[in-house]
Design an enzyme around this catalytic site. Structure first.
Site, PDB file in Angstrom:
ATOM      1  N   PRO A   2       0.844  -1.471   0.208  1.00 46.76           N
ATOM      2  CA  PRO A   2       0.415   0.081   0.358  1.00 46.76           C
ATOM      3  C   PRO A   2       0.921   1.022   0.236  1.00 46.76           C
ATOM      4  CG  PRO A   2      -1.022  -1.139   1.674  1.00 46.76           C
ATOM      5  CD  PRO A   2       0.718  -1.939   1.434  1.00 46.76           C
ATOM      6  N   GLU A   3       0.593   1.944  -0.996  1.00 47.38           N
ATOM      7  CA  GLU A   3       1.038   3.668  -0.515  1.00 47.38           C
ATOM      8  C   GLU A   3       0.066   4.452  -0.703  1.00 47.38           C
ATOM      9  OE1 GLU A   3       4.612   4.295  -3.455  1.00 47.38           O
ATOM     10  OE2 GLU A   3       5.278   2.297  -3.917  1.00 47.38           O
ATOM     11  N   LYS A  60       0.839   7.553   4.720  1.00 45.23           N
ATOM     12  CA  LYS A  60      -0.084   6.565   4.235  1.00 45.23           C
ATOM     13  C   LYS A  60      -0.160   6.049   6.116  1.00 45.23           C
ATOM     14  CE  LYS A  60       4.232   6.016   2.360  1.00 45.23           C
ATOM     15  NZ  LYS A  60       5.291   4.619   1.981  1.00 45.23           N
ATOM     16  N   ARG A 251      16.844   1.749  -1.419  1.00 46.13           N
ATOM     17  CA  ARG A 251      15.941   0.715  -2.376  1.00 46.13           C
ATOM     18  C   ARG A 251      15.833   0.443  -3.617  1.00 46.13           C
ATOM     19  NH1 ARG A 251      11.389   1.131   0.379  1.00 46.13           N
ATOM     20  NH2 ARG A 251       9.978  -0.984  -1.309  1.00 46.13           N
TER      21      ARG A 251
END
Ligand SMILES: [Zn+2]
Length: 261
Positions: A2-3, A60, A251
């Site tokens: 989920p972003e 978020k 990342r």
């Protein structure tokens, strides 16, 4: 994962379906899932007899306000989803592990009308807290102004992607969205943030807005043009150059060595 776009969908579901319903029971089987000193007993005491009055979001983090004035903080983590009356928000195909296994219900409430709200999280990396400190988060990516972005980037020598992903500076942008934003802006993710000139900062700002709007309409953070082309040996959808795969800001990062400078 989920972003901000998936979290916004979950917030909208809560706002549409979970408000004004009295909470008669609280399901908190997993003390580890409760964070910042919250215990099953304390969350039960805080929620029983209350109802939700508003579902907000900062980055978020979902904040569900209670009639008492307190706020319940919900973090979806890597695989969390919100279910209201067993209905999930968003595309059910988005997550591989989508079967309704009650063992993945980490937290929930039962309403007086018999309905339920659950946070389902197979990987157990989400969290629930009470009265979360919203100020530890930067401005929400949807509300980010050009002036804010200019200041944020000018203050850091870290790679621009790492700064965009730092939730204390800008709340809501994750790995996929940042790669898509910088690809759209034509900026190399590894560039030092304070090295960007004003035209580049403007392009990044426009790309944040466009990316959130366009991918939001398409149905989520996985629907980006670059995202669809990710993978070794694949090519830039803009100019056909082979994509570069590197680690930036810890990342995995995809970018185009030709048009991202
Ligand atoms: Zn390119």
């Amino acid at each position: 994962m989920p972003e901000i776009l998936e979290v916004e969908t979950a917030r909208a579901l809560l706002d549409a379906r979970a408000l004004g319903r009295e909470i008669v029971d609280v399901y908190a089987p997993d003390a580890w899932f409760l964070k910042r000193g919250l215990t099953p007993r304390a969350v039960r005491a805080a929620l029983k007899g209350q109802s939700f009055t508003k579902a907000r979001r900062r980055g978020k983090l979902i904040l569900v306000d209670l009639t008492s004035g307190a706020a319940l903080g919900l973090h979806l983590g890597m695989s969390g989803r919100v279910l209201v009356d067993d209905e999930a928000a968003g595309d059910p195909l988005l997550y591989a592990s989508n079967k309704p296994d009650p063992a993945w219900h980490r937290f929930g409430v039962t309403f007086a009308d018999g309905g339920t709200m659950f946070l389902r999280d197979p990987r157990r990396l989400g969290a629930v807290e009470l009265d979360p400190d919203e100020d530890r988060l930067g401005p929400d990516a949807f509300d980010l102004t050009l002036a804010q972005l200019r200041t944020i980037l000018a203050r850091s020598r870290a790679p621009v992607k790492a700064v965009l992903m730092d939730q204390s500076r800008i709340a809501g942008l994750g790995n996929l969205l940042c790669d898509e934003i910088l690809w759209r802006a034509g900026v190399d993710p590894a560039r030092a943030a304070d090295d960007l000139d004003d035209d580049e900062v403007k392009r990044v700002h426009r790309a944040v807005r466009d990316t959130l709007r366009i991918l939001g309409k398409r149905g989520g953070s996985h629907t980006g043009d670059l995202t669809s082309a990710r993978g070794p040996g694949l090519h830039c959808p803009k100019d056909g150059a082979p994509l570069l795969r590197r680690t930036v800001g810890g990342r995995t990062t995809f970018s185009c060595p030709v048009h991202q400078r």
